[in-house]
Design a protein around this motif. Structure first.
Motif, PDB file in Angstrom:
ATOM      1  N   SER A  30       4.387 -12.299  -1.049  1.00 38.93           N
ATOM      2  CA  SER A  30       3.838 -12.907  -2.266  1.00 38.93           C
ATOM      3  C   SER A  30       2.317 -12.851  -2.271  1.00 38.93           C
ATOM      4  N   LEU A  31       1.704 -13.110  -1.121  1.00 44.43           N
ATOM      5  CA  LEU A  31       0.252 -13.042  -1.035  1.00 44.43           C
ATOM      6  C   LEU A  31      -0.250 -11.618  -1.277  1.00 44.43           C
ATOM      7  N   HIS A  32       0.445 -10.637  -0.704  1.00 38.35           N
ATOM      8  CA  HIS A  32       0.055  -9.238  -0.919  1.00 38.35           C
ATOM      9  C   HIS A  32       0.197  -8.862  -2.395  1.00 38.35           C
ATOM     10  N   LEU A  33       1.216  -9.399  -3.047  1.00 40.27           N
ATOM     11  CA  LEU A  33       1.415  -9.120  -4.470  1.00 40.27           C
ATOM     12  C   LEU A  33       0.281  -9.723  -5.293  1.00 40.27           C
ATOM     13  N   ILE A  34      -0.097 -10.948  -4.977  1.00 34.70           N
ATOM     14  CA  ILE A  34      -1.173 -11.625  -5.701  1.00 34.70           C
ATOM     15  C   ILE A  34      -2.505 -10.924  -5.493  1.00 34.70           C
ATOM     16  N   SER A  35      -2.729 -10.467  -4.264  1.00 32.77           N
ATOM     17  CA  SER A  35      -3.990  -9.790  -3.953  1.00 32.77           C
ATOM     18  C   SER A  35      -3.969  -8.316  -4.335  1.00 32.77           C
ATOM     19  N   ARG A  36      -2.855  -7.884  -4.972  1.00 35.51           N
ATOM     20  CA  ARG A  36      -2.698  -6.513  -5.460  1.00 35.51           C
ATOM     21  C   ARG A  36      -2.656  -5.474  -4.356  1.00 35.51           C
ATOM     22  N   ASP A  37      -2.238  -5.899  -3.179  1.00 35.74           N
ATOM     23  CA  ASP A  37      -1.989  -4.960  -2.083  1.00 35.74           C
ATOM     24  C   ASP A  37      -0.507  -4.581  -2.149  1.00 35.74           C
ATOM     25  N   PHE A  38      -0.179  -3.778  -3.136  1.00 37.86           N
ATOM     26  CA  PHE A  38       1.221  -3.526  -3.471  1.00 37.86           C
ATOM     27  C   PHE A  38       1.961  -2.719  -2.405  1.00 37.86           C
ATOM     28  N   GLU A  39       1.276  -1.788  -1.799  1.00 38.04           N
ATOM     29  CA  GLU A  39       1.924  -0.962  -0.773  1.00 38.04           C
ATOM     30  C   GLU A  39       2.377  -1.829   0.408  1.00 38.04           C
ATOM     31  N   THR A  40       1.504  -2.699   0.866  1.00 39.91           N
ATOM     32  CA  THR A  40       1.866  -3.591   1.971  1.00 39.91           C
ATOM     33  C   THR A  40       2.973  -4.540   1.545  1.00 39.91           C
ATOM     34  N   CYS A  41       2.908  -5.010   0.322  1.00 39.62           N
ATOM     35  CA  CYS A  41       3.954  -5.892  -0.212  1.00 39.62           C
ATOM     36  C   CYS A  41       5.315  -5.209  -0.149  1.00 39.62           C
ATOM     37  N   ILE A  42       5.358  -3.947  -0.549  1.00 37.61           N
ATOM     38  CA  ILE A  42       6.621  -3.191  -0.518  1.00 37.61           C
ATOM     39  C   ILE A  42       7.127  -3.026   0.907  1.00 37.61           C
ATOM     40  N   ASP A  43       6.222  -2.734   1.829  1.00 39.71           N
ATOM     41  CA  ASP A  43       6.626  -2.559   3.232  1.00 39.71           C
ATOM     42  C   ASP A  43       7.248  -3.841   3.792  1.00 39.71           C
ATOM     43  N   GLU A  70      15.213 -12.963  -3.919  1.00 43.51           N
ATOM     44  CA  GLU A  70      13.785 -13.261  -3.947  1.00 43.51           C
ATOM     45  C   GLU A  70      12.955 -12.065  -3.494  1.00 43.51           C
ATOM     46  N   PHE A  71      13.413 -11.376  -2.460  1.00 45.97           N
ATOM     47  CA  PHE A  71      12.678 -10.189  -2.008  1.00 45.97           C
ATOM     48  C   PHE A  71      12.780  -9.054  -3.027  1.00 45.97           C
ATOM     49  N   ILE A  72      13.945  -8.917  -3.663  1.00 43.50           N
ATOM     50  CA  ILE A  72      14.117  -7.874  -4.665  1.00 43.50           C
ATOM     51  C   ILE A  72      13.174  -8.102  -5.848  1.00 43.50           C
ATOM     52  N   VAL A  73      13.080  -9.336  -6.307  1.00 41.51           N
ATOM     53  CA  VAL A  73      12.196  -9.654  -7.438  1.00 41.51           C
ATOM     54  C   VAL A  73      10.746  -9.319  -7.101  1.00 41.51           C
ATOM     55  N   ILE A  74      10.337  -9.627  -5.894  1.00 44.09           N
ATOM     56  CA  ILE A  74       8.960  -9.341  -5.480  1.00 44.09           C
ATOM     57  C   ILE A  74       8.711  -7.838  -5.406  1.00 44.09           C
ATOM     58  N   TYR A  79       6.552  -2.415  -7.366  1.00 41.66           N
ATOM     59  CA  TYR A  79       6.816  -1.058  -7.853  1.00 41.66           C
ATOM     60  C   TYR A  79       6.317  -0.895  -9.290  1.00 41.66           C
ATOM     61  N   ALA A  80       6.532  -1.919 -10.113  1.00 44.44           N
ATOM     62  CA  ALA A  80       6.109  -1.851 -11.510  1.00 44.44           C
ATOM     63  C   ALA A  80       4.584  -1.759 -11.605  1.00 44.44           C
ATOM     64  N   GLU A  81       3.881  -2.518 -10.774  1.00 47.23           N
ATOM     65  CA  GLU A  81       2.419  -2.485 -10.800  1.00 47.23           C
ATOM     66  C   GLU A  81       1.881  -1.119 -10.396  1.00 47.23           C
ATOM     67  N   LEU A  82       2.596  -0.440  -9.528  1.00 49.71           N
ATOM     68  CA  LEU A  82       2.185   0.892  -9.077  1.00 49.71           C
ATOM     69  C   LEU A  82       2.698   1.995  -9.996  1.00 49.71           C
ATOM     70  N   ASP A  83       3.398   1.591 -11.078  1.00 50.25           N
ATOM     71  CA  ASP A  83       4.009   2.541 -12.006  1.00 50.25           C
ATOM     72  C   ASP A  83       4.983   3.473 -11.267  1.00 50.25           C
ATOM     73  N   ARG A  84       5.702   2.884 -10.325  1.00 48.30           N
ATOM     74  CA  ARG A  84       6.714   3.641  -9.573  1.00 48.30           C
ATOM     75  C   ARG A  84       8.096   3.046  -9.863  1.00 48.30           C
ATOM     76  N   TRP A  85       8.344   2.794 -11.148  1.00 52.88           N
ATOM     77  CA  TRP A  85       9.585   2.152 -11.539  1.00 52.88           C
ATOM     78  C   TRP A  85      10.811   2.993 -11.210  1.00 52.88           C
ATOM     79  N   GLN A  86      10.616   4.324 -11.050  1.00 53.22           N
ATOM     80  CA  GLN A  86      11.759   5.188 -10.713  1.00 53.22           C
ATOM     81  C   GLN A  86      12.346   4.869  -9.338  1.00 53.22           C
ATOM     82  N   GLU A  87      11.569   4.190  -8.489  1.00 50.42           N
ATOM     83  CA  GLU A  87      12.035   3.891  -7.143  1.00 50.42           C
ATOM     84  C   GLU A  87      12.792   2.566  -7.052  1.00 50.42           C
TER      85      GLU A  87
END
Length: 284
Positions: A30-43, A70-74, A79-87
């Protein structure tokens, strides 16, 4: 021993160390998502989901499904923020072994995401697969109505397929009273949407579509041309009488009355007034 453990002695709830670790990972994601560190959030989410989906003896634990959701929603948000919705779908089906096994909340996120990127055919496929797999199985009515509403308003209406709404509602597992209520609600929504579209298309017509607007523009251009001509005459013949200027101004007035009648536009009168005022001051 808890009541769930008592009913399923061969399956334990998520043990405390694992539970604490998942809570920490969820917090970090959640913190990575808020700070826009999306790649780390996904990992972080992927690792947690792998643990949850690979632990066979946890599949029926109630808190297991909640953690998965909860993890799926995050991860979907990342993925949406990175425009990688296909994944998103491959990720979900990997951990749920098919879209028919996802929870209502996970399907909700999928429908909203794919509707946002206008993948309406994918939305239809997801909704139909999930609802078909629920036939003969007990499903919460509020969940069914929530998903139906999202599918109707975000997919069918947006895709211009309002004619399918009644059929979709009637094929749902909701009670007949609920179906009739929803059909009435959506019928009114369709009428309002069509009215709004018609109004928007009418107001969006160019100004030239109205004959009077054509006249306004022609007259305005004519007056601007007249002003340029008068300025040229004044520069060449500075002693030109005021009577001549008024005569040209009167000619312009006659032109306005002939093309528009006495009900002239404010803009046209303003142009004419400014024109005469300019030359009166210049004469002085």
């Amino acid at each position: 021993m808890s009541s769930i453990e008592g009913r399923h002695p061969d399956r334990n709830l998520i043990n405390m160390p694992m539970k604490q670790n998942l809570v920490k990972e969820k917090h970090d994601a959640s913190l990575h998502l808020i700070s826009r560190d999306f790649e780390t959030c996904i990992d972080v989410c992927q690792k947690a989901l792998h643990v949850l989906s690979s632990t066979v003896d946890l599949q029926q634990a109630s808190d297991h499904q909640e953690e998965m959701e909860e993890f799926i929603v995050i991860i979907v948000q990342a993925y949406a923020e990175l425009d990688r919705w296909q994944e998103v779908l491959p990720c979900i089906t990997q951990h749920y072994s098919g879209i028919e096994n996802v929870s209502p909340n996970v399907l909700k996120v999928c429908l909203l995401l794919h509707a946002k990127v206008q993948e309406f055919s994918t939305c239809s496929a997801l909704y139909n697969i999930w609802t078909s797999s629920r036939e003969g199985r007990e499903v919460n009515d509020s969940d069914l109505e929530m998903l139906l509403d999202i599918y109707v308003t975000q997919t069918l209406l947006q895709a211009g397929k309002s004619s399918q709404i009644t059929e979709v509602v009637q094929s749902s597992q909701l009670s007949q009273d609920t179906k009739e209520r929803l059909i009435a609600t959506y019928s009114e929504l369709v009428r309002e949407t069509q009215l709004a579209e018609e109004t928007a298309s009418t107001t969006a017509l160019p100004d030239l579509a109205h004959p009077q607007n054509i006249v306004d523009r022609v007259v305005a251009k004519g007056l601007r041309a007249l002003r340029m001509m008068l300025m040229w005459i004044w520069s060449v013949r500075p002693r030109l009488s005021t009577r001549t200027l008024y005569s040209l101004g009167g000619l312009a007035t006659l032109l306005i009355i002939a093309t528009q009648g006495f009900d002239t536009s404010n803009r046209t009168l303003e142009i004419l007034g400014n024109l005469m005022e300019h030359f009166i001051r210049s004469k002085r």
